[in-house]
Motif scaffolding. Structure first.
Motif, PDB file in Angstrom:
ATOM      1  N   ASP A 257     -35.627 -45.793  80.827  1.00  7.64           N
ATOM      2  CA  ASP A 257     -35.606 -44.698  82.216  1.00  7.64           C
ATOM      3  C   ASP A 257     -36.848 -44.370  82.559  1.00  7.64           C
ATOM      4  OD1 ASP A 257     -33.778 -43.563  84.216  1.00  7.64           O
ATOM      5  OD2 ASP A 257     -34.208 -41.956  82.895  1.00  7.64           O
ATOM      6  N   ALA A 258     -37.219 -44.508  83.528  1.00  5.04           N
ATOM      7  CA  ALA A 258     -38.678 -43.847  84.170  1.00  5.04           C
ATOM      8  C   ALA A 258     -38.645 -42.523  84.328  1.00  5.04           C
ATOM      9  CB  ALA A 258     -39.151 -44.601  85.254  1.00  5.04           C
ATOM     10  N   GLU A 259     -37.446 -41.883  84.650  1.00  5.86           N
ATOM     11  CA  GLU A 259     -37.197 -40.502  84.693  1.00  5.86           C
ATOM     12  C   GLU A 259     -37.258 -39.733  83.461  1.00  5.86           C
ATOM     13  OE1 GLU A 259     -34.204 -39.725  87.426  1.00  5.86           O
ATOM     14  OE2 GLU A 259     -34.886 -40.820  89.142  1.00  5.86           O
TER      15      GLU A 259
ATOM     16  N   THR B 209     -34.615 -39.649  81.128  1.00  9.47           N
ATOM     17  CA  THR B 209     -33.527 -39.028  80.769  1.00  9.47           C
ATOM     18  C   THR B 209     -32.657 -39.694  79.859  1.00  9.47           C
ATOM     19  OG1 THR B 209     -32.125 -40.351  82.324  1.00  9.47           O
ATOM     20  CG2 THR B 209     -33.203 -38.560  83.252  1.00  9.47           C
TER      21      THR B 209
ATOM     22  N   HIS C 208     -30.086 -50.543  84.113  1.00  9.95           N
ATOM     23  CA  HIS C 208     -30.133 -49.978  85.475  1.00  9.95           C
ATOM     24  C   HIS C 208     -29.429 -51.161  86.413  1.00  9.95           C
ATOM     25  CE1 HIS C 208     -32.529 -46.201  84.784  1.00  9.95           C
ATOM     26  NE2 HIS C 208     -32.715 -47.092  83.780  1.00  9.95           N
TER      27      HIS C 208
ATOM     28  N   ASP D 158     -28.741 -46.895  90.439  1.00  5.18           N
ATOM     29  CA  ASP D 158     -29.906 -46.194  90.893  1.00  5.18           C
ATOM     30  C   ASP D 158     -29.899 -46.026  92.410  1.00  5.18           C
ATOM     31  OD1 ASP D 158     -30.647 -45.154  88.474  1.00  5.18           O
ATOM     32  OD2 ASP D 158     -31.799 -47.207  88.427  1.00  5.18           O
TER      33      ASP D 158
ATOM     34  N   CYS E  29     -31.822 -47.138  94.878  1.00  8.70           N
ATOM     35  CA  CYS E  29     -33.017 -47.868  95.000  1.00  8.70           C
ATOM     36  C   CYS E  29     -32.951 -48.884  96.002  1.00  8.70           C
ATOM     37  CB  CYS E  29     -33.135 -48.614  93.496  1.00  8.70           C
ATOM     38  SG  CYS E  29     -31.907 -49.575  92.842  1.00  8.70           S
TER      39      CYS E  29
END
Length: 311
Positions: free
Chosen positions: A95-97, A99, A168, A283, A285
């Protein structure tokens, strides 16, 4: 007995403060578990000792660690042990964020005899806000794996899974996922979707498949092509999960069994399974399929140069 006003006000303040603190503690302890599974490996075919590993994926928005005083690993033979608190390791690759984190616990257990055993792990609670069940923040997280010890069938290990149970997806775009399962003993595997559990034989409250009409504005045209309703399924042979296509943005939990089969005396015998609890993060996106511009077919004689520049 009659209290003076000042004393009464102090007691009221203390009570309210304690109540508020109680709810803060409960809330902080109820928001961390996203996904996981239990993998079992036999240490020696001449013994009944197994290596048992519980792996979970957590929400970094919570300060709660994996394991603790309420977190029980049950061996299925009438014995159990508490899983100690374990640090969560951030997983930016999932997860790029930032979390998502992971943690695991490994122990060894010797079974008293042959038989079929349900190994389970139970911990409060799932992370808050999962869309396809009620009150996930108050729902216990539960995993189980079944192992069969049988001298006639021979040595047995559970399937192993190479792909993490966090993935995702994007609204309106068909999503696929495969757990990358293989069996170290060469047993055949099959797959089936099941409802996530909160305890043994206890389904989470009001579970809905991710393609439920509740999560769409235009349900009858919600697949990627816009030609029909969305679908959600697992291939029983390959284990590939397909969701065509996601709707509402948010987090969804699903569960599925990876079942192992062994061919013995001319027939397939079921050995056991791993129950994986997985989370899909839909997401906000922009992930539309690219439009490909292909050049026209051209016949070229060997040894000549093709000039593709347009005049």
């Amino acid at each position: 007995m009659k209290l003076f006003p000042a004393v009464s006000n102090v007691l009221r303040f203390v009570f309210v403060t304690m109540l508020f603190t109680f709810f803060i503690v409960i809330e902080s302890q109820a928001t961390h578990l996203r996904a996981g599974d239990i993998i079992v490996e036999r240490q020696n075919c001449s013994s009944r000792t197994f290596k048992i590993t519980v792996t979970v994926y957590t929400n970094t928005g919570s300060t709660v660690r994996f394991g603790g005083e309420q977190d029980i690993l049950n061996f299925g033979d009438g014995t159990w042990e508490l899983v100690p608190e374990t640090e969560n390791t951030p997983r930016p690759d999932l997860d790029a964020e930032g979390t998502v984190a992971t943690a695991s616990y490994t122990t060894f257990h010797t079974y008293p005899s042959t038989g079929t055993y349900i190994i389970s792990y139970r911990e409060p609670n799932r992370n808050e806000g999962v869309l396809n069940m009620d009150a996930s923040v108050n729902t216990t997280f539960y995993l189980e794996t079944v192992i069969k010890i049988d001298a006639f069938l021979g040595c047995n290990n559970t399937p192993k899974l190479q792909i993490p149970p966090i993935d995702h997806a994007c609204p309106g775009v068909a999503w696929t996922h495969n757990p990358g399962a293989f069996d170290p003993d060469g047993d055949r595997l099959s797959y089936e979707l099941v409802v996530p559990y909160s305890d043994r034989r206890t389904e989470v409250i009001n579970y809905k498949d991710p393609n439920n009409q509740k999560f769409y504005n235009n349900y009858n045209n919600a697949n990627e092509e816009g030609t029909g309703p969305p679908t959600f399924s697992i291939d029983a042979t390959t284990g590939t999960i397909t969701w065509d296509s996601p709707g509402a943005i948010g987090e969804y939990n699903i569960a599925f069994h990876i079942i192992e089969w062994r061919f013995k005396n001319g027939q397939w015998v079921q050995l056991g399974y791993v129950r994986r609890d997985m989370q899909i993060l839909v997401d906000d996106c922009d992930n539309e399929r690219p439009d490909l511009i292909l050049p026209p077919d051209t016949c070229v004689v060997a040894g000549t140069i093709l000039n593709s520049r347009r005049k």
